[in-house]
Design a protein around this motif. Structure first.
Motif, PDB file in Angstrom:
ATOM      1  N   THR A 129       0.840  -1.187   0.000  1.00  0.00           N
ATOM      2  CA  THR A 129       0.000   0.000   0.000  1.00  0.00           C
ATOM      3  C   THR A 129       0.876   1.238   0.000  1.00  0.00           C
ATOM      4  OG1 THR A 129      -1.785   1.176   1.133  1.00  0.00           O
ATOM      5  CG2 THR A 129      -0.184   0.088   2.532  1.00  0.00           C
ATOM      6  N   GLY A 130       0.342   2.298  -0.530  1.00  0.00           N
ATOM      7  CA  GLY A 130       1.038   3.575  -0.496  1.00  0.00           C
ATOM      8  C   GLY A 130       0.416   4.513   0.513  1.00  0.00           C
ATOM      9  N   ASP A 131      -0.638   4.028   1.182  1.00  0.00           N
ATOM     10  CA  ASP A 131      -1.326   4.829   2.190  1.00  0.00           C
ATOM     11  C   ASP A 131      -0.702   4.622   3.554  1.00  0.00           C
ATOM     12  OD1 ASP A 131      -3.081   5.533   0.241  1.00  0.00           O
ATOM     13  OD2 ASP A 131      -4.832   4.588   1.129  1.00  0.00           O
ATOM     14  N   MET A 132      -0.511   5.707   4.269  1.00  0.00           N
ATOM     15  CA  MET A 132      -0.055   5.600   5.651  1.00  0.00           C
ATOM     16  C   MET A 132      -1.190   6.069   6.556  1.00  0.00           C
ATOM     17  SD  MET A 132       3.247   7.122   7.683  1.00  0.00           S
ATOM     18  CE  MET A 132       2.607   8.757   8.039  1.00  0.00           C
ATOM     19  N   ASP A 133      -1.757   5.124   7.291  1.00  0.00           N
ATOM     20  CA  ASP A 133      -2.743   5.456   8.318  1.00  0.00           C
ATOM     21  C   ASP A 133      -1.966   5.784   9.576  1.00  0.00           C
ATOM     22  OD1 ASP A 133      -5.307   4.891   7.016  1.00  0.00           O
ATOM     23  OD2 ASP A 133      -4.607   2.821   6.967  1.00  0.00           O
ATOM     24  N   ALA A 134      -2.254   6.926  10.155  1.00  0.00           N
ATOM     25  CA  ALA A 134      -1.514   7.320  11.358  1.00  0.00           C
ATOM     26  C   ALA A 134      -2.257   8.405  12.120  1.00  0.00           C
ATOM     27  CB  ALA A 134      -0.123   7.818  10.987  1.00  0.00           C
ATOM     28  N   LYS A 135      -1.998   8.423  13.402  1.00  0.00           N
ATOM     29  CA  LYS A 135      -2.452   9.520  14.251  1.00  0.00           C
ATOM     30  C   LYS A 135      -1.255  10.444  14.398  1.00  0.00           C
ATOM     31  CE  LYS A 135      -3.413   9.832  19.009  1.00  0.00           C
ATOM     32  NZ  LYS A 135      -3.932   9.196  20.211  1.00  0.00           N
ATOM     33  N   LEU A 136      -1.444  11.694  14.018  1.00  0.00           N
ATOM     34  CA  LEU A 136      -0.354  12.665  14.040  1.00  0.00           C
ATOM     35  C   LEU A 136      -0.603  13.703  15.129  1.00  0.00           C
ATOM     36  CD1 LEU A 136      -0.106  13.378  10.198  1.00  0.00           C
ATOM     37  CD2 LEU A 136       1.115  11.630  11.517  1.00  0.00           C
ATOM     38  N   ARG A 137       0.383  13.878  15.985  1.00  0.00           N
ATOM     39  CA  ARG A 137       0.364  14.980  16.947  1.00  0.00           C
ATOM     40  C   ARG A 137       1.576  15.825  16.608  1.00  0.00           C
ATOM     41  NH1 ARG A 137       0.428  13.333  22.784  1.00  0.00           N
ATOM     42  NH2 ARG A 137       0.624  15.562  22.927  1.00  0.00           N
ATOM     43  N   MET A 138       1.319  16.830  15.776  1.00  0.00           N
ATOM     44  CA  MET A 138       2.436  17.647  15.326  1.00  0.00           C
ATOM     45  C   MET A 138       1.969  19.028  14.897  1.00  0.00           C
ATOM     46  SD  MET A 138       3.377  15.708  11.668  1.00  0.00           S
ATOM     47  CE  MET A 138       4.429  14.583  12.508  1.00  0.00           C
ATOM     48  N   ASP A 139       2.894  19.927  14.929  1.00  0.00           N
ATOM     49  CA  ASP A 139       2.730  21.290  14.474  1.00  0.00           C
ATOM     50  C   ASP A 139       2.388  21.299  12.981  1.00  0.00           C
ATOM     51  OD1 ASP A 139       3.846  24.308  14.948  1.00  0.00           O
ATOM     52  OD2 ASP A 139       4.584  23.542  13.027  1.00  0.00           O
ATOM     53  N   TYR A 140       1.688  22.329  12.529  1.00  0.00           N
ATOM     54  CA  TYR A 140       1.305  22.431  11.122  1.00  0.00           C
ATOM     55  C   TYR A 140       2.532  22.360  10.206  1.00  0.00           C
ATOM     56  CZ  TYR A 140      -0.294  24.186   6.672  1.00  0.00           C
ATOM     57  OH  TYR A 140      -0.549  24.310   5.328  1.00  0.00           O
ATOM     58  N   PHE A 141       3.600  23.055  10.565  1.00  0.00           N
ATOM     59  CA  PHE A 141       4.820  23.048   9.755  1.00  0.00           C
ATOM     60  C   PHE A 141       5.319  21.607   9.569  1.00  0.00           C
ATOM     61  CE2 PHE A 141       9.434  22.821   9.484  1.00  0.00           C
ATOM     62  CZ  PHE A 141       9.715  23.679   8.437  1.00  0.00           C
ATOM     63  N   ALA A 142       5.398  20.861  10.672  1.00  0.00           N
ATOM     64  CA  ALA A 142       5.893  19.482  10.614  1.00  0.00           C
ATOM     65  C   ALA A 142       4.968  18.599   9.775  1.00  0.00           C
ATOM     66  CB  ALA A 142       6.049  18.916  12.020  1.00  0.00           C
ATOM     67  N   LYS A 143       3.655  18.775   9.948  1.00  0.00           N
ATOM     68  CA  LYS A 143       2.710  17.967   9.179  1.00  0.00           C
ATOM     69  C   LYS A 143       2.837  18.255   7.687  1.00  0.00           C
ATOM     70  CE  LYS A 143      -2.089  16.643   8.576  1.00  0.00           C
ATOM     71  NZ  LYS A 143      -3.480  16.802   8.958  1.00  0.00           N
ATOM     72  N   LYS A 144       2.947  19.506   7.332  1.00  0.00           N
ATOM     73  CA  LYS A 144       3.087  19.881   5.917  1.00  0.00           C
ATOM     74  C   LYS A 144       4.356  19.270   5.319  1.00  0.00           C
ATOM     75  CE  LYS A 144       2.505  22.375   2.095  1.00  0.00           C
ATOM     76  NZ  LYS A 144       2.958  21.488   1.056  1.00  0.00           N
ATOM     77  N   LYS A 145       5.447  19.332   6.060  1.00  0.00           N
ATOM     78  CA  LYS A 145       6.707  18.759   5.570  1.00  0.00           C
ATOM     79  C   LYS A 145       6.601  17.238   5.462  1.00  0.00           C
ATOM     80  CE  LYS A 145       8.821  22.627   5.048  1.00  0.00           C
ATOM     81  NZ  LYS A 145       9.075  23.156   3.724  1.00  0.00           N
ATOM     82  N   LEU A 146       5.912  16.599   6.411  1.00  0.00           N
ATOM     83  CA  LEU A 146       5.714  15.154   6.343  1.00  0.00           C
ATOM     84  C   LEU A 146       4.920  14.793   5.094  1.00  0.00           C
ATOM     85  CD1 LEU A 146       5.852  12.246   7.377  1.00  0.00           C
ATOM     86  CD2 LEU A 146       3.865  12.767   8.837  1.00  0.00           C
ATOM     87  N   MET A 147       3.853  15.522   4.809  1.00  0.00           N
ATOM     88  CA  MET A 147       3.049  15.247   3.609  1.00  0.00           C
ATOM     89  C   MET A 147       3.905  15.363   2.342  1.00  0.00           C
ATOM     90  SD  MET A 147       0.239  14.519   5.013  1.00  0.00           S
ATOM     91  CE  MET A 147       0.550  14.462   6.756  1.00  0.00           C
ATOM     92  N   ASP A 148       4.755  16.389   2.299  1.00  0.00           N
ATOM     93  CA  ASP A 148       5.648  16.578   1.150  1.00  0.00           C
ATOM     94  C   ASP A 148       6.626  15.412   1.010  1.00  0.00           C
ATOM     95  OD1 ASP A 148       4.374  19.016   0.760  1.00  0.00           O
ATOM     96  OD2 ASP A 148       6.026  20.215   1.593  1.00  0.00           O
ATOM     97  N   LEU A 149       7.191  14.973   2.130  1.00  0.00           N
ATOM     98  CA  LEU A 149       8.151  13.862   2.099  1.00  0.00           C
ATOM     99  C   LEU A 149       7.480  12.552   1.692  1.00  0.00           C
ATOM    100  CD1 LEU A 149      10.264  14.688   5.276  1.00  0.00           C
ATOM    101  CD2 LEU A 149      11.090  14.648   2.909  1.00  0.00           C
ATOM    102  N   LEU A 150       6.288  12.319   2.211  1.00  0.00           N
ATOM    103  CA  LEU A 150       5.555  11.106   1.825  1.00  0.00           C
ATOM    104  C   LEU A 150       5.307  11.109   0.313  1.00  0.00           C
ATOM    105  CD1 LEU A 150       2.966  10.830   4.756  1.00  0.00           C
ATOM    106  CD2 LEU A 150       4.863   9.255   4.301  1.00  0.00           C
ATOM    107  N   GLU A 151       4.802  12.220  -0.187  1.00  0.00           N
ATOM    108  CA  GLU A 151       4.511  12.323  -1.616  1.00  0.00           C
ATOM    109  C   GLU A 151       5.770  12.139  -2.458  1.00  0.00           C
ATOM    110  OE1 GLU A 151       2.822  15.549  -4.844  1.00  0.00           O
ATOM    111  OE2 GLU A 151       2.234  15.784  -2.750  1.00  0.00           O
TER     112      GLU A 151
END
Length: 169
Positions: free
Chosen positions: A59-81
């Protein structure tokens, strides 16, 4: 898959570290430590002891509960993509059974990454999507590496007979 996930979170940790250094210079608030709890198929795929004994659908989907700042979440989304993966925005809909354990996967200065134990993930799959996961659950029951799997499926009102039926549907 574990190496890819480690690479992504290593890069994210470095990005956050650089951002925190800049924020320190600017006199602004640092990004607080992030926490990620991976579950679903991805939690099975990154668990090497499970990934080697079960036939897992990729799968290419990551199911996860994220507890993070908006900056960190945005960077994570970019890295995943950038690595051919995507965060499943419906992760909050995933049911996690009682008695689920969090297993540490990686601990970085700025991020802790954990996953739900494999048996709990299998229980969730058996209850939430039995048809889709029939062969996986049958295999998990047969290899007997998950001693409480059958009992936990029954405790959570799963239809154990569905997985034990002698047909290929």
């Amino acid at each position: 898959m574990k190496n890819l996930i480690k690479k992504i979170f290593t890069e994210l940790n470095q990005i956050i570290e650089l951002e925190n250094l800049q924020r320190l210079k600017d006199g602004t608030l640092r990004i607080p430590k992030s926490e990620v709890l991976i579950f679903g198929q991805m939690s099975l795929m990154v668990n090497e002891s499970v990934a080697t004994i079960l036939d897992l659908a990729q799968t290419g989907d990551m199911d996860a509960k994220l507890r993070m700042d908006y900056f960190a979440k945005k960077k994570l989304m970019d890295l995943l993509e950038a690595n051919g993966l995507v965060y499943d925005e419906d992760s909050h809909l995933t049911w996690i059974p009682e008695k689920a354990k969090e297993v540490e996967l990686f601990r970085f200065k700025n991020i802790d990454v954990k996953l739900i134990d494999a048996e709990s993930t299998l229980v969730s799959k058996a209850i939430q999507a039995p048809q889709k996961n029939k062969q996986l659950i049958r295999q998990a029951i047969a290899i007997d590496k998950f001693p409480d799997l059958v009992d936990r499926i029954i405790e959570n009102n799963g239809k154990l007979d569905f997985f034990l039926e002698n047909n290929s549907e």
